[in-house]
Each structure stands twice: as C-alpha cells, then as structure tokens.
Design a protein around this motif. Structure first.
Motif, mmCIF file in Angstrom:
data_model
loop_
_atom_site.group_PDB
_atom_site.id
_atom_site.type_symbol
_atom_site.label_atom_id
_atom_site.label_comp_id
_atom_site.label_asym_id
_atom_site.label_seq_id
_atom_site.Cartn_x
_atom_site.Cartn_y
_atom_site.Cartn_z
ATOM 1 N N ASP A 81 0.849 -1.194 0.000
ATOM 2 C CA ASP A 81 0.000 0.000 0.000
ATOM 3 C C ASP A 81 0.881 1.239 0.000
ATOM 4 O O ASP A 81 1.294 1.726 1.050
ATOM 5 C CB ASP A 81 -0.928 -0.006 1.211
ATOM 6 N N ARG A 83 -0.024 4.172 -1.436
ATOM 7 C CA ARG A 83 -0.802 5.386 -1.691
ATOM 8 C C ARG A 83 -0.313 6.509 -0.782
ATOM 9 O O ARG A 83 -0.045 6.281 0.402
ATOM 10 C CB ARG A 83 -2.288 5.123 -1.447
ATOM 11 N N ASP A 112 4.973 -0.406 -4.360
ATOM 12 C CA ASP A 112 3.627 -0.827 -4.726
ATOM 13 C C ASP A 112 3.470 -0.660 -6.241
ATOM 14 O O ASP A 112 3.498 0.464 -6.748
ATOM 15 C CB ASP A 112 2.598 0.031 -3.988
ATOM 16 N N GLU A 114 0.993 -0.746 -8.068
ATOM 17 C CA GLU A 114 -0.254 -0.105 -8.473
ATOM 18 C C GLU A 114 -0.242 1.406 -8.231
ATOM 19 O O GLU A 114 -1.236 2.080 -8.533
ATOM 20 C CB GLU A 114 -1.432 -0.744 -7.733
ATOM 21 N N VAL A 115 0.856 1.912 -7.698
ATOM 22 C CA VAL A 115 0.973 3.352 -7.429
ATOM 23 C C VAL A 115 2.240 3.860 -8.107
ATOM 24 O O VAL A 115 3.294 3.239 -7.979
ATOM 25 C CB VAL A 115 1.040 3.633 -5.906
ATOM 26 N N ASP A 119 4.900 9.007 -6.929
ATOM 27 C CA ASP A 119 3.968 9.344 -5.851
ATOM 28 C C ASP A 119 4.455 8.777 -4.520
ATOM 29 O O ASP A 119 4.341 9.435 -3.471
ATOM 30 C CB ASP A 119 2.578 8.794 -6.168
ATOM 31 N N GLN A 120 4.987 7.559 -4.558
ATOM 32 C CA GLN A 120 5.436 6.928 -3.318
ATOM 33 C C GLN A 120 6.695 7.611 -2.769
ATOM 34 O O GLN A 120 6.727 8.062 -1.620
ATOM 35 C CB GLN A 120 5.715 5.444 -3.563
#
Length: 253
Positions: A81, A83, A112, A114-115, A119-120
C-alpha cells in the motif's frame, strides 16, 4: 560503532517473552550494534513498540523502520500500500510508536506496483521536508528502480535480500557502492555448508560468522542485519566483525 546491525523482526512481542526480547535489544546496543531495523509490518507496529520500550531514547543507535504495507492479523492478510495518504498515515503511527518526532531512516518496505513510484517516493520526500524523517531508504529494489527513486530525492540506504546463496542483487550492491549508499542485506546468514564449513574450521569461527564476514568483505557499504531472540546468537553475530578472511578464502566462498 560496529558494522553489524540487528534485525528485530524475529523478536517475540507477547507479554511472556517481552522482557527477554527487550534484553536482547539492550544487549545489542551494549555490544555496539549501530542500527536496529524494525517495520510497521512486524506485528502491525508491535515490534516498533517493543524497540521503543527497550531503547528509547536511542542515543547514537540508529533506529530504522519501514512503511508501504497495510493489513492486520496474519502476514497473509497484509498487502502493499504505497498510496500517499496511506504512507502518511503509516508514518504518523510509526512516529507515535517509536516515540520520536523524526524517524532517523525511513524505508519503503516494497514498491507498490499499483501506485506510481514518483507518488510513493515523492510523498516520503515531502515527509523529510516536513521534518518527519531525516533520511530515506528502499527495500527489495532493482538497479533501475533505485536510479528512478534517486532522480526524485536522495536515497540513503537499500535493504535487499543478499547472502552467500542468493546474489541476485549483486548489481544493486555495486550501484550502492558507487553512490555511497548503505546496503543492508537481509537474511544474511543463509549458506549451504560446504566451503563455508571448511573456512569456518580454518579461521576458528562458526559458519554463521563466516557468512557475515564474507558480506563485510564484499563492500565497505555493507551492513548486515541478522536477527535473533537469543543472547548467545547475538554475541556470536556481533563477534563476526573480528573474523578475517584471506583473499583465497573469499574467492573460494
């Protein structure tokens, strides 16, 4: 301070074992262990609370933790995770459990997929700017992922699996060496006997100590983080720093 850290993941956090686990942590600091590695994933924060109860205030010992996962209960119930809002929430929890205003070394447990990486890593960089973290690290990354993260912000450490029988991340180690980035191999004691046992007999050490000594000989940026719940094994691991391997022994290994 030494070059062998301590991975706290194996320490039991239940009421009956809590004091013995705390004793191992305190003894590690007494022996000059420079870094204690924990993570939000380890017991959903229970491991961080144990480290704080045993060692806070931390003095010269660097305590590092990891974020980037969410879940509860069994390990199989957790998921990656990364996000931004989740990372911020996790870091606030880490700060509270470790009893600090700023995390000395904050690591992304896993990227992650999926991100977006920007952004991370960008969120973690913002947390450094806000004073909630001093340095940033990554875990289980490739050379390309490390380079991409470094294009966003400074990276102080990488924590990848690396040992005598798993050298998949040799290119990552070399990239860290070139950039002066700390490389913390996890599962550092793994070996397959054979030459390890032979060398151990030759130098008067245990196979585990030889595995650690080999890691230290690989690069000056290496800082292994073996973990144990045993005071005897802790002393054995720390003593590996005094084991000297000849060039021939290193080549054989």
């Amino acid at each position: 301070m030494g070059r062998i850290g301590f991975g706290a993941m194996q320490l039991p956090t239940g009421a009956e074992q809590r004091e013995s686990s705390a004793a191992v942590l305190r003894r590690a600091v007494e022996l000059g262990v420079p870094l204690i590695d924990t993570a939000y994933l380890y017991g959903g924060g229970a491991n961080e609370e144990l480290v704080a109860a045993a060692l806070h205030p931390y003095g010269e010992t660097l305590v590092t933790t990891k974020v980037g996962v969410s879940g509860s209960g069994q390990l199989s119930d957790w998921r990656l995770d990364g996000r931004p809002e989740s990372l911020r929430r996790q870091v606030d929890g880490c700060l509270r459990r470790l009893r600090v205003e700023r995390i000395a070394l904050l690591q992304l447990h896993r990227i992650d997929p999926e991100v977006p990486l920007a952004d991370q890593v960008g969120t973690l960089a913002e947390l450094v700017t806000e004073g909630k973290a001093e340095r940033l690290g990554l875990s289980e990354v490739s050379v390309d992922e490390l380079a991409a993260a470094r294009s966003i912000t400074g990276i102080a450490s990488v924590q990848n699996r690396y040992n005598l029988i798993d050298r998949t991340h040799e290119p990552v180690l070399r990239a860290c060496e070139e950039a002066g980035i700390l490389f913390m191999p996890w599962r550092p004691l793994a070996h397959d006997g054979g030459a390890v046992a032979e060398v151990a007999a030759e130098v008067g050490a245990t196979p585990a100590q030889v595995a650690l000594a080999w890691l230290l000989a690989r690069s000056p940026v290496v800082l292994p983080i073996p973990g144990t719940a045993s005071l005897a094994h802790l002393a054995e691991n720390v003593a590996a720093e005094s084991v000297r391997l000849s060039p021939e022994q290193v080549a054989r290994l």
